[in-house]
Scaffold this motif. Structure first.
Motif, PDB file in Angstrom:
ATOM      1  N   LEU A   8      76.582  51.055  55.724  1.00 44.09           N
ATOM      2  CA  LEU A   8      75.776  52.187  56.479  1.00 44.09           C
ATOM      3  C   LEU A   8      74.509  52.183  55.907  1.00 44.09           C
ATOM      4  CD1 LEU A   8      78.919  54.912  56.364  1.00 44.09           C
ATOM      5  CD2 LEU A   8      78.065  53.203  58.413  1.00 44.09           C
ATOM      6  N   GLU A  11      71.670  57.416  57.360  1.00 43.92           N
ATOM      7  CA  GLU A  11      72.161  58.296  58.038  1.00 43.92           C
ATOM      8  C   GLU A  11      72.856  58.462  59.252  1.00 43.92           C
ATOM      9  OE1 GLU A  11      71.824  63.318  57.686  1.00 43.92           O
ATOM     10  OE2 GLU A  11      70.258  62.415  59.021  1.00 43.92           O
ATOM     11  N   ASP A  13      73.428  55.477  60.792  1.00 42.38           N
ATOM     12  CA  ASP A  13      74.713  54.616  60.840  1.00 42.38           C
ATOM     13  C   ASP A  13      75.869  55.548  60.361  1.00 42.38           C
ATOM     14  OD1 ASP A  13      73.206  52.554  61.442  1.00 42.38           O
ATOM     15  OD2 ASP A  13      73.634  51.365  59.600  1.00 42.38           O
ATOM     16  N   THR A  14      75.699  56.461  59.529  1.00 43.07           N
ATOM     17  CA  THR A  14      76.919  57.131  59.231  1.00 43.07           C
ATOM     18  C   THR A  14      77.469  58.225  60.196  1.00 43.07           C
ATOM     19  OG1 THR A  14      76.136  57.253  56.899  1.00 43.07           O
ATOM     20  CG2 THR A  14      77.939  58.945  57.507  1.00 43.07           C
ATOM     21  N   LEU A  17      79.167  55.927  62.953  1.00 46.06           N
ATOM     22  CA  LEU A  17      80.570  55.596  62.374  1.00 46.06           C
ATOM     23  C   LEU A  17      81.344  56.852  62.871  1.00 46.06           C
ATOM     24  CD1 LEU A  17      82.613  53.582  61.253  1.00 46.06           C
ATOM     25  CD2 LEU A  17      81.810  54.579  59.152  1.00 46.06           C
ATOM     26  N   GLY A  40      78.344  61.207  51.725  1.00 39.48           N
ATOM     27  CA  GLY A  40      78.305  61.104  53.335  1.00 39.48           C
ATOM     28  C   GLY A  40      79.269  61.623  53.742  1.00 39.48           C
ATOM     29  N   LYS A  41      80.416  62.202  53.344  1.00 35.36           N
ATOM     30  CA  LYS A  41      81.512  62.668  53.975  1.00 35.36           C
ATOM     31  C   LYS A  41      81.306  63.746  55.070  1.00 35.36           C
ATOM     32  CE  LYS A  41      83.115  63.998  49.782  1.00 35.36           C
ATOM     33  NZ  LYS A  41      82.129  63.596  49.041  1.00 35.36           N
ATOM     34  N   THR A  43      78.247  64.271  56.555  1.00 35.25           N
ATOM     35  CA  THR A  43      77.802  63.553  57.678  1.00 35.25           C
ATOM     36  C   THR A  43      78.539  62.918  58.585  1.00 35.25           C
ATOM     37  OG1 THR A  43      75.914  63.239  55.977  1.00 35.25           O
ATOM     38  CG2 THR A  43      75.827  61.922  57.974  1.00 35.25           C
ATOM     39  N   LEU A  44      79.658  62.218  58.020  1.00 35.14           N
ATOM     40  CA  LEU A  44      80.795  61.543  58.934  1.00 35.14           C
ATOM     41  C   LEU A  44      81.248  62.370  59.885  1.00 35.14           C
ATOM     42  CD1 LEU A  44      81.659  58.355  58.870  1.00 35.14           C
ATOM     43  CD2 LEU A  44      83.685  59.599  58.059  1.00 35.14           C
ATOM     44  N   LEU A 126      84.003  56.465  51.153  1.00 36.96           N
ATOM     45  CA  LEU A 126      82.651  56.310  51.283  1.00 36.96           C
ATOM     46  C   LEU A 126      81.806  56.007  49.701  1.00 36.96           C
ATOM     47  CD1 LEU A 126      81.581  58.983  53.904  1.00 36.96           C
ATOM     48  CD2 LEU A 126      81.476  56.464  54.093  1.00 36.96           C
ATOM     49  N   ARG A 133      75.052  53.240  52.215  1.00 30.28           N
ATOM     50  CA  ARG A 133      76.594  53.628  51.992  1.00 30.28           C
ATOM     51  C   ARG A 133      77.481  52.552  52.194  1.00 30.28           C
ATOM     52  NH1 ARG A 133      73.455  56.939  50.043  1.00 30.28           N
ATOM     53  NH2 ARG A 133      73.650  58.877  50.309  1.00 30.28           N
ATOM     54  N   ALA A 135      81.193  51.843  53.655  1.00 31.60           N
ATOM     55  CA  ALA A 135      82.502  52.679  54.185  1.00 31.60           C
ATOM     56  C   ALA A 135      83.813  51.749  54.194  1.00 31.60           C
ATOM     57  CB  ALA A 135      82.371  53.224  55.525  1.00 31.60           C
TER      58      ALA A 135
END
Ligand code: ADP
Ligand code: MG
Length: 153
Positions: A8, A11, A13-14, A17, A40-41, A43-44, A126, A133, A135
């Protein structure tokens, strides 16, 4: 095995996903979000909720322990147990009831609530990878595998 490993770059890309997970969500699913602070948890989860059609804010549950959402005919419960000093706080807060309900449980820092928190159907790891990042999405149960094959490519 429908595991997914991806880089990723930023951000966006996160968030993408997270949105790709939206079609795979089903009642009763438990998803662990593993990774250090800043991995990035949250954010996901924000990307996932946006992908399901949620237009409001998505706050980190670091202080509230749980943030509930109702979106796209699903109940979603976003947890963060980072601040637990003992796993018994899970019981004290009465959180088991969320895990026995027909919602989707998204859990940051699940290891801080072991052995009380329900086991995961899917684990998402992540990690910092350069400026971006890495994943890794891994289904751990049959329910998890059923869902993982529905992740949008
Ligand atoms: P966590 O919940 O794991 O502590 P957050 O989701 O709060 O982490 O994200 C921490 C920071 O990482 C945010 O500033 C976010 O914009 C950033 N971030 C998220 N994904 C990426 C990525 N793929 N590359 C670079 N930065 C990212
Ligand atoms: Mg977080």
């Amino acid at each position: 095995d429908p595991s997914l490993h991806t880089h990723l770059a930023d951000e966006t890309d996160t968030l993408a996903l997270g949105a790709a997970l939206a079609p795979a969500m089903a009642a009763g699913l438990v998803i662990y979000l593993q990774g250090d602070l800043g991995a990035g948890k949250t954010t996901l989860v924000r990307g996932l909720l946006r992908g399901l059609g949620h237009t409001g804010s998505v706050k980190s549950p670091t202080y509230t322990l749980i943030e509930p959402y109702v979106v796209s005919r699903l109940d979603l419960y976003h947890f963060d147990f980072y601040r637990f000093t003992s796993p018994e706080e899970f019981l004290d807060a009465g959180l088991e009831e969320y895990f026995s309900a027909q919602g989707v449980c998204l859990v940051e820092w699940p290891q801080k609530a072991e052995p009380y928190v329900s086991p995961a159907d899917i684990e998402i790891r992540l990690a910092i990878d350069g400026d971006g990042r890495e994943a890794l999405i891994r289904p751990l149960t049959d329910t998890g595998r059923q869902c993982a094959i529905k992740i949008a490519k």
